[in-house]
Design an enzyme around this catalytic site. Structure first.
Site, PDB file in Angstrom:
ATOM      1  N   ARG A  49      50.057  30.781  53.690  1.00 53.65           N
ATOM      2  CA  ARG A  49      48.844  29.634  53.573  1.00 53.65           C
ATOM      3  C   ARG A  49      49.228  28.965  52.512  1.00 53.65           C
ATOM      4  O   ARG A  49      49.778  29.112  51.407  1.00 53.65           O
ATOM      5  CB  ARG A  49      47.716  30.599  53.436  1.00 53.65           C
ATOM      6  CG  ARG A  49      47.054  31.276  54.338  1.00 53.65           C
ATOM      7  CD  ARG A  49      45.859  32.058  54.185  1.00 53.65           C
ATOM      8  NE  ARG A  49      45.829  33.460  54.788  1.00 53.65           N
ATOM      9  CZ  ARG A  49      45.360  34.642  54.244  1.00 53.65           C
ATOM     10  NH1 ARG A  49      44.953  34.635  52.853  1.00 53.65           N
ATOM     11  NH2 ARG A  49      45.541  35.547  54.853  1.00 53.65           N
ATOM     12  N   ARG A  65      36.015  48.607  55.980  1.00 54.07           N
ATOM     13  CA  ARG A  65      36.387  47.283  55.135  1.00 54.07           C
ATOM     14  C   ARG A  65      35.857  46.177  56.242  1.00 54.07           C
ATOM     15  O   ARG A  65      36.289  46.142  57.324  1.00 54.07           O
ATOM     16  CB  ARG A  65      38.045  47.161  54.768  1.00 54.07           C
ATOM     17  CG  ARG A  65      38.047  45.817  54.212  1.00 54.07           C
ATOM     18  CD  ARG A  65      39.511  45.331  54.121  1.00 54.07           C
ATOM     19  NE  ARG A  65      39.563  44.342  53.426  1.00 54.07           N
ATOM     20  CZ  ARG A  65      40.684  43.506  53.707  1.00 54.07           C
ATOM     21  NH1 ARG A  65      41.646  43.953  54.559  1.00 54.07           N
ATOM     22  NH2 ARG A  65      40.782  42.373  53.198  1.00 54.07           N
ATOM     23  N   ASN A 108      40.228  50.262  58.073  1.00 50.38           N
ATOM     24  CA  ASN A 108      40.391  48.895  58.209  1.00 50.38           C
ATOM     25  C   ASN A 108      41.095  48.155  59.622  1.00 50.38           C
ATOM     26  O   ASN A 108      42.159  48.617  59.717  1.00 50.38           O
ATOM     27  CB  ASN A 108      41.627  48.633  56.944  1.00 50.38           C
ATOM     28  CG  ASN A 108      41.799  47.063  56.604  1.00 50.38           C
ATOM     29  OD1 ASN A 108      41.288  46.324  57.442  1.00 50.38           O
ATOM     30  ND2 ASN A 108      42.395  46.702  55.586  1.00 50.38           N
ATOM     31  N   GLU A 120      42.368  49.473  47.203  1.00 54.33           N
ATOM     32  CA  GLU A 120      41.123  49.137  47.947  1.00 54.33           C
ATOM     33  C   GLU A 120      40.574  50.418  48.629  1.00 54.33           C
ATOM     34  O   GLU A 120      39.469  50.533  48.648  1.00 54.33           O
ATOM     35  CB  GLU A 120      41.488  47.827  49.103  1.00 54.33           C
ATOM     36  CG  GLU A 120      41.825  46.596  48.036  1.00 54.33           C
ATOM     37  CD  GLU A 120      42.499  45.565  48.908  1.00 54.33           C
ATOM     38  OE1 GLU A 120      43.616  45.791  48.940  1.00 54.33           O
ATOM     39  OE2 GLU A 120      41.671  44.616  49.220  1.00 54.33           O
ATOM     40  N   GLY A 163      52.018  40.752  42.275  1.00 57.39           N
ATOM     41  CA  GLY A 163      51.627  41.038  41.107  1.00 57.39           C
ATOM     42  C   GLY A 163      52.313  42.241  40.620  1.00 57.39           C
ATOM     43  O   GLY A 163      52.426  42.341  39.278  1.00 57.39           O
ATOM     44  N   HIS A 178      39.228  39.679  48.908  1.00 59.36           N
ATOM     45  CA  HIS A 178      39.746  40.510  48.039  1.00 59.36           C
ATOM     46  C   HIS A 178      38.768  41.138  47.260  1.00 59.36           C
ATOM     47  O   HIS A 178      39.334  41.450  46.082  1.00 59.36           O
ATOM     48  CB  HIS A 178      40.890  40.098  47.245  1.00 59.36           C
ATOM     49  CG  HIS A 178      41.968  39.366  48.155  1.00 59.36           C
ATOM     50  ND1 HIS A 178      42.925  38.405  47.836  1.00 59.36           N
ATOM     51  CD2 HIS A 178      42.669  39.953  49.377  1.00 59.36           C
ATOM     52  CE1 HIS A 178      43.726  37.965  48.551  1.00 59.36           C
ATOM     53  NE2 HIS A 178      43.640  39.276  49.749  1.00 59.36           N
TER      54      HIS A 178
END
Ligand code: AMP
Length: 396
Positions: free
Chosen positions: A241, A91, A7, A382, A330, A180
């Site tokens: 953001r 990725r 990544n 991921e 989360g 995502h």
């Protein structure tokens, strides 16, 4: 077969070596400050102490060389030679409309990634550098591109089109792409497994809440909507953001403060979100829970925005069977989950089990057995998803 998952960021490179057959992590690590003074590599072989070394890396090719050296080191490495690396999974942030699934990297695929640079100017060039560095150092090893946007390519036009002149879509492909995707894909599949229900027979909402945050609606096995747009700036309130806002704000700030569009985009990407809402307190959700008014204001707005998207997607799918929480916030932030579920999801028949909701970072159902809609916490992975997709393409 060992799969190396890469990544690449503009000055960093994260990697994991995963045994694809047993789906176990062999080692992971991070190269930081590539091309900048003080670059270093952190190498963590599974079950052993991590090793941090200062390592001058002028570019990503040198960084990959350090990665290979760390993996094959006779004393501290995890494989004997490069021959034990069966494939590399990269990725890739933006695949545009060209890719709806992972693909073997060919010169044509690299060109298609290059064609998307205008859509992801910070990420796609770094991803390409990572691919070319690996090709130079590991010639003959199959390379696979796994796109952040691919999972969302099943959205229908009414979900992905913006209400601007249609020619902007025709001419420049301005549309919602979503990001995502690897995480939404992994978590939604895992939810179906945990519920022992067929994947294509469920209405699911996945909330990927981290420093970057997005929600997706997955109906009958297909992503039908997602909150990030042309870029990852749209949708939820994030660490730094802004997410959704009235586009006229850009003109207003430009006029009031004599700022350029570039400067305002930096403000919206780097100085907004919970950092901006908390008046600069922090972009890290842990710091926002310090009892301050600023932190509370940011957390409340974050929860409300997330709940609005859940409500919109429940309406869009005409119902929802399961809502999943994943990523840093989360998976770990008990009070954010509690606020969203308690204050905003009662109409969906959600009943939270407070004991279960106190758990952090583990796969768990946090609703009571009589809850009409189920809520699951599912840690995302991921890298494993990238390794799986890479293995599936190269094992024949
Ligand atoms: P991510 O971008 O997925 O790595 O998520 C980063 C965010 O997750 C940060 O805002 C952290 O505050 C939050 N986070 C990570 N670990 C924890 C934790 N143990 N408790 C609360 N929040 C956490």
């Amino acid at each position: 077969m060992n799969i190396l998952v890469i990544n690449c960021g503009s000055s960093s490179l994260k990697f994991q070596l995963i045994d694809a057959k047993t789906e176990t992590l062999t080692a992971k690590g991070l190269c930081e400050r590539i091309g900048i003074d003080g670059s270093q590599i952190t190498f963590s072989p599974a079950g052993r102490e991590k090793i941090v070394r200062q390592a001058p890396m002028a570019d990503h090719k040198e960084a990959i060389q350090y990665v290979i050296r760390a993996l094959t080191d006779p004393d501290t490495g995890v494989v004997k030679s490069l021959d034990e690396i069966g494939a590399v999974g990269h990725r890739i942030v933006h695949g545009g409309e060209n890719f709806s699934q992972a693909t073997r990297i060919t010169p044509e695929v690299k060109q298609a990634i290059r064609d998307c640079v205008a859509l992801a100017p910070l990420h796609n060039p770094a991803n390409l550098i990572g691919i070319e560095a690996c090709e130079a150092i590991m010639p003959g090893v199959p390379m696979v591109a796994v796109f952040d946007t691919a999972f969302h390519q099943t959205m229908p036009p009414e979900a992905y089109l913006y209400a601007i002149p249609y020619r902007y879509y025709q001419q420049y492909r301005i549309r919602r792409y979503g990001f995502h995707g690897t995480s939404h894909d992994y978590v939604s599949h895992r939810a179906a497994e945990l519920l022992h229900r067929p994947y294509d027979d469920l209405k699911m909402i996945v909330c990927h809440l981290g420093n970057g945050a997005s929600v997706s609606a997955v109906k009958n096995g297909k992503c039908v909507d997602t909150s990030m747009g042309l870029t990852p700036l749209e949708g939820l309130i994030m660490g730094t953001r802004s997410g959704d806002l009235d586009p006229a704000i850009i003109e207003f700030i430009a006029n009031q403060e004599n700022k350029s569009i570039d400067e305002i985009m930096t403000i919206l990407n780097k100085e907004s979100g919970v950092l901006g809402l908390s008046d600069g307190l922090s972009s890290d959700f842990r710091d926002l829970e310090n009892g301050s008014e600023e932190g509370a204001r940011a957390l409340k707005a974050f929860a409300l925005r997330t709940a609005k998207y859940i409500g919109a997607y429940a309406a869009e799918m005409n119902g929802v069977d399961v809502i999943c929480f994943t990523a840093g916030v989360g998976e770990n932030n008990v009070s954010v989950r509690e606020t969203i579920c308690r204050d905003y999801l009662g109409y969906l028949g959600v009943r939270i089990d407070p004991e279960a909701n106190r758990k952090r970072g583990e796969e768990i159902e946090i609703t009571t057995p009589d809850s009409k809609t189920k809520i699951l916490v599912i840690p995302t992975n991921e890298e494993l998803a990238i390794a799986r997709q890479t293995y599936a393409l190269v094992k024949e």
